[in-house]
Each structure stands twice: as structure tokens, then as C-alpha cells.
Design an enzyme around this catalytic site. Sequence first.
Site, short mmCIF file in Angstrom:
data_model
loop_
_atom_site.label_atom_id
_atom_site.label_comp_id
_atom_site.label_asym_id
_atom_site.label_seq_id
_atom_site.Cartn_x
_atom_site.Cartn_y
_atom_site.Cartn_z
CB SER A 1 -0.91 0.00 1.22
OG SER A 1 -0.16 -0.16 2.40
CB THR B 1 -1.35 6.32 4.37
OG1 THR B 1 -2.26 6.36 3.29
CG2 THR B 1 -0.41 7.50 4.32
CB THR C 1 -0.40 6.36 0.50
OG1 THR C 1 -1.27 5.25 0.42
CG2 THR C 1 -1.01 7.50 -0.30
NE ARG D 1 -8.44 8.39 -4.07
CZ ARG D 1 -7.86 8.14 -2.91
NH1 ARG D 1 -6.58 7.80 -2.87
NH2 ARG D 1 -8.51 8.23 -1.78
CB THR E 1 -4.03 6.13 7.67
OG1 THR E 1 -4.12 5.06 6.74
CG2 THR E 1 -4.53 5.66 9.02
N GLY E 2 -6.61 6.24 5.94
CA GLY E 2 -8.01 5.88 5.71
C GLY E 2 -8.54 6.52 4.44
#
Length: 332
Positions: free
Chosen positions: A87, A189, A207, A217, A240-241
Site C-alpha cells: 500500500s 498509508t 502511499t 485519483r 490514514t483511511g
Amino acid sequence: MTNRRNFLKTTALATAGVAFQSFHSKSDETEVEINSGKTNKPIVLSTWNFGLQANEAAWEVLKNKGRALDAVEAGVKIPEGDPNERSVGYGGRPDRDGRVTLDACIMDEFSNIGSVACLEHIKHPISVARMVMEKTPHVMLVGEGALQFAIAQGFKKENLLVEASEKEWKEWLKTSEYLPKANIENHDTIGMIALDAQGNLSGACTTSGMAFKMHGRVGDSPIIGAGLYVDNEIGAATATGHGEEVIRITGCHLVVELMRQGKSPQKACEEAVMRIVKLTQNRGKNLKDIQVGFIALNKKGEFGSYCVQGGFNYAVHDVTGNKLIDANYFLK
Ligand code: ASP
């Protein structure tokens, strides 16, 4: 020197559920006292369990009285360079067109900032972001321009798509269903924030973003104020998320501003998450589909974290050692 007064304070904080767990080293010189006016430094925090290894690299810099900026760059380069971390950086999952596109940003104690977004073929986007900060009059480069700049600075152009990620992408193509899910391991991330021995703060965030995202994106991670913010007078935060939700509230700037108003890092993270909760509900969306986690650190070396739902953890390294902490969360 450990004394009972501090032990009692530690216990009281732990009982109150406050994520502040640091205490004493063996040498008097680096002794840390909680809430006693002394600063808990140096200290480094980073997101997820890959943060443990990243913190070790950052600690090498911090323990030798190095600059927080150098520490956070060295730290996040560990998962960036690891092909098994799917990731971040090299080995990151590709977008829906099979292209690995990376986002990163960095911020120092002087509020210098640098960022790259949608950068392909470069293993360490964080170092390119640092060069944007140090060698250009700009703060952000994207896509082809970021790649051109990186190559001109001597970075090597390489294929970042590892076999395992390619296989997963080909599997995904069979349905081509794009649905970022909370805590499903197709995004993450590394965000890292540090306070050095001189009392200065810096942060880095990097990330590969959401797996199988639309080409082009960009999430929160390279956006100063969203995925990362540092104010050397106040504190630092990283996220993060689901990046779209973090950008919606300018998350990390919000966390730092809440600390400026006197909130602890813990309370500041909680209030930022509650803002996401409220907006999600107002927009008629299902909170269960969303995960966002913040970590924050203030000038005294106090820290905290909060997230929408369980499953998020972060690593903290100070003079007492390196440990992983499960973040508290809203959706029980
Ligand atoms: N925040 C990242 C993004 O939206 C992904 C993550 O941290 O899970 O790109």
C-alpha cells in the site's frame, strides 16, 4: 530517575484511557516526566504496524540528535522500499489501469512543504517531495511533471508493479468493482510525525492510495493540511483511511488547530473524527463503510489517536522503546 510521583501520574493517565505512555530512560540526562513541564523528546509516531520498523529507522536519526525532518524521511522510506508492503511505494497496488501511482508529502519545522501526487516509476516519492520542497519555488508537482523532475534530480526510473500486485489487479479486473472498504487491506498509508531532541517537529506521509482507483485519483496523503500538517509552535498530525473524507474536513490542519485551542492530541483527534461522523450522517452515507484514523503529537511530546472504527493501530517510539498501540474508535 523513576519516582513514585511519576508512577502515580502514569497510572492515572493509563486508567483514564489516555494514550500517553512514556516515561523514563535509565539515564538522568534523557529522563522524561509526564505532565511535569518537561518535554517527552525525542519521540516519533507512525501509522499502522509497519510503523514499528519505520520508527526504528527514524529513531536512529533522533537518538543521535538528528533533525526530525531527516528522521521522518528515513522512517517512511522503509515501507516505501519494501515490495511486500502493498500500500506504499514499491510493491504498491496499481490503479484500475494497472499503473502504480504514488502520493507523498513532507513538512518541516519552518513550515517548508513539498509534495508529489500521481507519481509513477519512482520508489521513494517522499524523497522527491523533499526535493520539491528544497529545490523548487513550488510546493507540489504531479504526474508526468513530477516524474520529469525526479529523473532530472537523479532518481532511477523503475517498474514498481510487483508480481503479487499485478496478480491481484488481474483478479480484480474480472469484476472491476471499485469499492474501497473500511480496514480491508487494499489501502493504507504511512504517516509519520516526530519531535526531535532540539524540540522541533516534522512530518511525512506516503502511499499508493486506494487500490484500483481511477487513474489520476489523488487522496489526502500528498495534500498538506489534509493527510499531514505540522506547526512547530503547536504540534503535528497525520492521517490514514479514506482520503476523500479526510480532505472534506482538511483533517490534519483541523487537528493541529484544535490543539492550538488547548485540546490535548487525543481530544483533537476525537473532535476531528466526530466532524467526519457528523458530515457522513448529514450526507446520508453509511459510517460503517468509512475508516479514517488520525494520530497527533504536541510540542510537549504528548500524543493521541482516534479513528472511526476499530482496527487501526499506530507505533510510538520514545526513550522507553518502540510499541504498537490500538487506537480508540467511535463505532463500537
Ligand atoms: N489515505 C489514503 C488515500 O486515501 C489511503 C489510506 O491511508 O488507507 O489515498
